[in-house]
Design a protein around this motif. Sequence first.
Motif, PDB file in Angstrom:
ATOM      1  N   LEU A 244       0.843  -1.187   0.000  1.00 38.26           N
ATOM      2  CA  LEU A 244       0.000   0.000   0.000  1.00 38.26           C
ATOM      3  C   LEU A 244       0.881   1.241   0.000  1.00 38.26           C
ATOM      4  N   PRO A 245       0.352   2.411  -0.384  1.00 40.74           N
ATOM      5  CA  PRO A 245       1.168   3.627  -0.407  1.00 40.74           C
ATOM      6  C   PRO A 245       1.639   4.008   0.989  1.00 40.74           C
ATOM      7  N   ALA A 246       2.737   4.750   1.042  1.00 40.14           N
ATOM      8  CA  ALA A 246       3.304   5.132   2.336  1.00 40.14           C
ATOM      9  C   ALA A 246       2.552   6.289   2.983  1.00 40.14           C
ATOM     10  N   ASP A 247       1.985   7.176   2.187  1.00 43.79           N
ATOM     11  CA  ASP A 247       1.331   8.375   2.708  1.00 43.79           C
ATOM     12  C   ASP A 247      -0.179   8.146   2.810  1.00 43.79           C
ATOM     13  N   PRO A 248      -0.749   8.219   4.021  1.00 43.80           N
ATOM     14  CA  PRO A 248      -2.194   8.027   4.145  1.00 43.80           C
ATOM     15  C   PRO A 248      -3.014   9.035   3.353  1.00 43.80           C
ATOM     16  N   GLN A 249      -2.480  10.232   3.122  1.00 44.60           N
ATOM     17  CA  GLN A 249      -3.220  11.268   2.412  1.00 44.60           C
ATOM     18  C   GLN A 249      -3.415  10.947   0.937  1.00 44.60           C
ATOM     19  N   THR A 250      -2.608  10.029   0.400  1.00 43.45           N
ATOM     20  CA  THR A 250      -2.718   9.676  -1.020  1.00 43.45           C
ATOM     21  C   THR A 250      -3.650   8.495  -1.264  1.00 43.45           C
ATOM     22  N   LEU A 251      -4.107   7.851  -0.207  1.00 40.76           N
ATOM     23  CA  LEU A 251      -4.896   6.632  -0.379  1.00 40.76           C
ATOM     24  C   LEU A 251      -6.241   6.926  -1.041  1.00 40.76           C
ATOM     25  N   ALA A 252      -6.896   8.005  -0.659  1.00 42.47           N
ATOM     26  CA  ALA A 252      -8.224   8.312  -1.203  1.00 42.47           C
ATOM     27  C   ALA A 252      -8.183   8.469  -2.715  1.00 42.47           C
ATOM     28  N   ALA A 253      -7.061   8.982  -3.252  1.00 36.96           N
ATOM     29  CA  ALA A 253      -6.952   9.202  -4.694  1.00 36.96           C
ATOM     30  C   ALA A 253      -6.942   7.909  -5.476  1.00 36.96           C
ATOM     31  N   ALA A 254      -6.761   6.748  -4.807  1.00 36.57           N
ATOM     32  CA  ALA A 254      -6.742   5.453  -5.483  1.00 36.57           C
ATOM     33  C   ALA A 254      -8.116   4.795  -5.505  1.00 36.57           C
ATOM     34  N   PHE A 255      -9.150   5.487  -5.052  1.00 34.32           N
ATOM     35  CA  PHE A 255     -10.515   4.967  -5.058  1.00 34.32           C
ATOM     36  C   PHE A 255     -11.373   5.873  -5.939  1.00 34.32           C
ATOM     37  N   PRO A 256     -11.580   5.514  -7.215  1.00 29.38           N
ATOM     38  CA  PRO A 256     -12.310   6.397  -8.136  1.00 29.38           C
ATOM     39  C   PRO A 256     -13.715   6.748  -7.659  1.00 29.38           C
ATOM     40  N   GLU A 257     -14.422   5.815  -7.022  1.00 29.63           N
ATOM     41  CA  GLU A 257     -15.783   6.099  -6.576  1.00 29.63           C
ATOM     42  C   GLU A 257     -15.794   7.113  -5.441  1.00 29.63           C
ATOM     43  N   LEU A 258     -14.735   7.113  -4.608  1.00 33.57           N
ATOM     44  CA  LEU A 258     -14.626   8.109  -3.545  1.00 33.57           C
ATOM     45  C   LEU A 258     -14.345   9.488  -4.134  1.00 33.57           C
ATOM     46  N   LEU A 259     -13.450   9.535  -5.118  1.00 35.12           N
ATOM     47  CA  LEU A 259     -13.144  10.812  -5.778  1.00 35.12           C
ATOM     48  C   LEU A 259     -14.375  11.378  -6.473  1.00 35.12           C
ATOM     49  N   ALA A 260     -15.196  10.498  -7.057  1.00 36.92           N
ATOM     50  CA  ALA A 260     -16.411  10.974  -7.722  1.00 36.92           C
ATOM     51  C   ALA A 260     -17.334  11.671  -6.727  1.00 36.92           C
ATOM     52  N   ARG A 261     -17.447  11.140  -5.514  1.00 35.18           N
ATOM     53  CA  ARG A 261     -18.275  11.783  -4.495  1.00 35.18           C
ATOM     54  C   ARG A 261     -17.680  13.114  -4.063  1.00 35.18           C
ATOM     55  N   LEU A 262     -16.353  13.181  -3.961  1.00 29.54           N
ATOM     56  CA  LEU A 262     -15.710  14.424  -3.542  1.00 29.54           C
ATOM     57  C   LEU A 262     -15.842  15.511  -4.601  1.00 29.54           C
ATOM     58  N   ARG A 263     -15.900  15.121  -5.872  1.00 24.53           N
ATOM     59  CA  ARG A 263     -16.081  16.132  -6.920  1.00 24.53           C
ATOM     60  C   ARG A 263     -17.467  16.767  -6.834  1.00 24.53           C
ATOM     61  N   VAL A 264     -18.439  15.995  -6.395  1.00 28.91           N
ATOM     62  CA  VAL A 264     -19.795  16.531  -6.246  1.00 28.91           C
ATOM     63  C   VAL A 264     -19.888  17.443  -5.038  1.00 28.91           C
ATOM     64  N   ALA A 265     -19.301  17.020  -3.910  1.00 25.97           N
ATOM     65  CA  ALA A 265     -19.365  17.815  -2.680  1.00 25.97           C
ATOM     66  C   ALA A 265     -18.062  17.624  -1.910  1.00 25.97           C
ATOM     67  N   PRO A 266     -17.104  18.541  -2.022  1.00 26.99           N
ATOM     68  CA  PRO A 266     -15.817  18.410  -1.327  1.00 26.99           C
ATOM     69  C   PRO A 266     -15.995  18.457   0.188  1.00 26.99           C
ATOM     70  N   CYS A 267     -15.059  17.784   0.882  1.00 22.62           N
ATOM     71  CA  CYS A 267     -15.066  17.803   2.344  1.00 22.62           C
ATOM     72  C   CYS A 267     -14.630  19.172   2.862  1.00 22.62           C
ATOM     73  N   ARG A 268     -15.026  19.461   4.107  1.00 22.45           N
ATOM     74  CA  ARG A 268     -14.671  20.743   4.712  1.00 22.45           C
ATOM     75  C   ARG A 268     -13.187  20.818   5.026  1.00 22.45           C
ATOM     76  N   PHE A 269     -12.550  19.669   5.306  1.00 21.38           N
ATOM     77  CA  PHE A 269     -11.159  19.651   5.737  1.00 21.38           C
ATOM     78  C   PHE A 269     -10.298  18.895   4.727  1.00 21.38           C
ATOM     79  N   ALA A 270      -9.127  19.458   4.425  1.00 24.92           N
ATOM     80  CA  ALA A 270      -8.243  18.848   3.418  1.00 24.92           C
ATOM     81  C   ALA A 270      -7.677  17.516   3.896  1.00 24.92           C
ATOM     82  N   ASN A 271      -7.535  17.341   5.213  1.00 23.90           N
ATOM     83  CA  ASN A 271      -6.951  16.099   5.741  1.00 23.90           C
ATOM     84  C   ASN A 271      -8.015  15.154   6.277  1.00 23.90           C
TER      85      ASN A 271
END
Length: 370
Positions: A244-271
């Motif tokens: 798995l990737p070393a940086d936890p912050q990069t893990l979400a970018a490897a889930f296309p369905e999660l990114l699709a939800r974030l494009r519709v409504a971004p989270c309040r916090f970057a982390n």
Amino acid sequence: MGAEPLPGRVVALQANYCLVSLDGPCEPGGDGAESWRDGCLLCTRRTRLDKSGLQVCVGDRVTVAAVDWRARRGAVVGLEPRHSLLERPAVANVSRVVVVVAVAEPGLDPLQLTRFLITAEATGQPVEVVLSKADLLPAAEVRAWCRRLEGWGYRTVAVSTRSGEGLAALRHQLAMPGIAVLCGPSGVGKSSLLNALAPALELRVAAVSGRLRRGRHTTRHVELFPVAPGALVADSPGFNTPALPADPQTLAAAFPELLARLRVAPCRFANCRHQGDPGCAVGDGWDRQAIYGRCLEEVEAAAAARSRGGQGRQGERGLRQRGDRLEPLLDPQLRRSSRSTRRQGLEQDLPELEGDLSSPDREDSDPDPR
């Protein structure tokens, strides 16, 4: 003055040698294995490449000099920049990654498949999924798997080398120019698929282990094969646990369905961890939510171990970070000292022992009373 270095591409690595297909007239025009290898040179790597830290991978564009045409030998003297890299299996200049998993024998494990998809996503290139051995499950179940994976965000093709199902669609996908990598667990039929698409390759295959129900390793190294003009496919050894990737912050970018939800409504916090935190826009109820949580916990645990200097604490899973993997800690009482440590201890004790032997106060050093 020597001849100009010749450009080519590394198509296989064999021990300390590179198999390089040269550009131009020396590059074979057929799609058979023999004609492909006949147009290649077996090359060593110049020492300065290793000293500069430049690692040559299959798929790399290189320059070759000191060519012995009769022996078909040469030396790799230059390495061109890459536009992408799949780390495991190591393939450079990848155009797309095709993750192959079997629907049966061995059965499809969503967590294992997700780990392969995470590795493929790190290349930044298109990722596709092939479901092999489709004839071993009812058609309705295979279609259900295809719909599920398409919901994850991946184009999916179900194939069978026995019935021929899906082979035409897969052949069309792999015929696109560039390098496509077939990767996945052992025993899912990657080499069998290539044999069905290009019979002249005659790649070695083996049945799944009857006792363990796991694949046997038949492909020993990564090698590129031509399947159409300008189209190369990398057959790679199977392995079962991608890192798995070393940086936890990069893990979400490897889930296309999660990114699709974030494009519709971004989270309040970057982390945001996307685990039901306040203000998280991802929400619950998506298919791989539990799998994402398990991967996130593993990545965060590994990152925490690294932040402690690679030493995990006793009682906290009993693990420590060793390179890119976690290892169990050994109780200090069970550790054996090294030979050098024992020798140093003897050398320190030796002067004291010699001093005792030469001391006049020792009873056996008194003169003979006679």
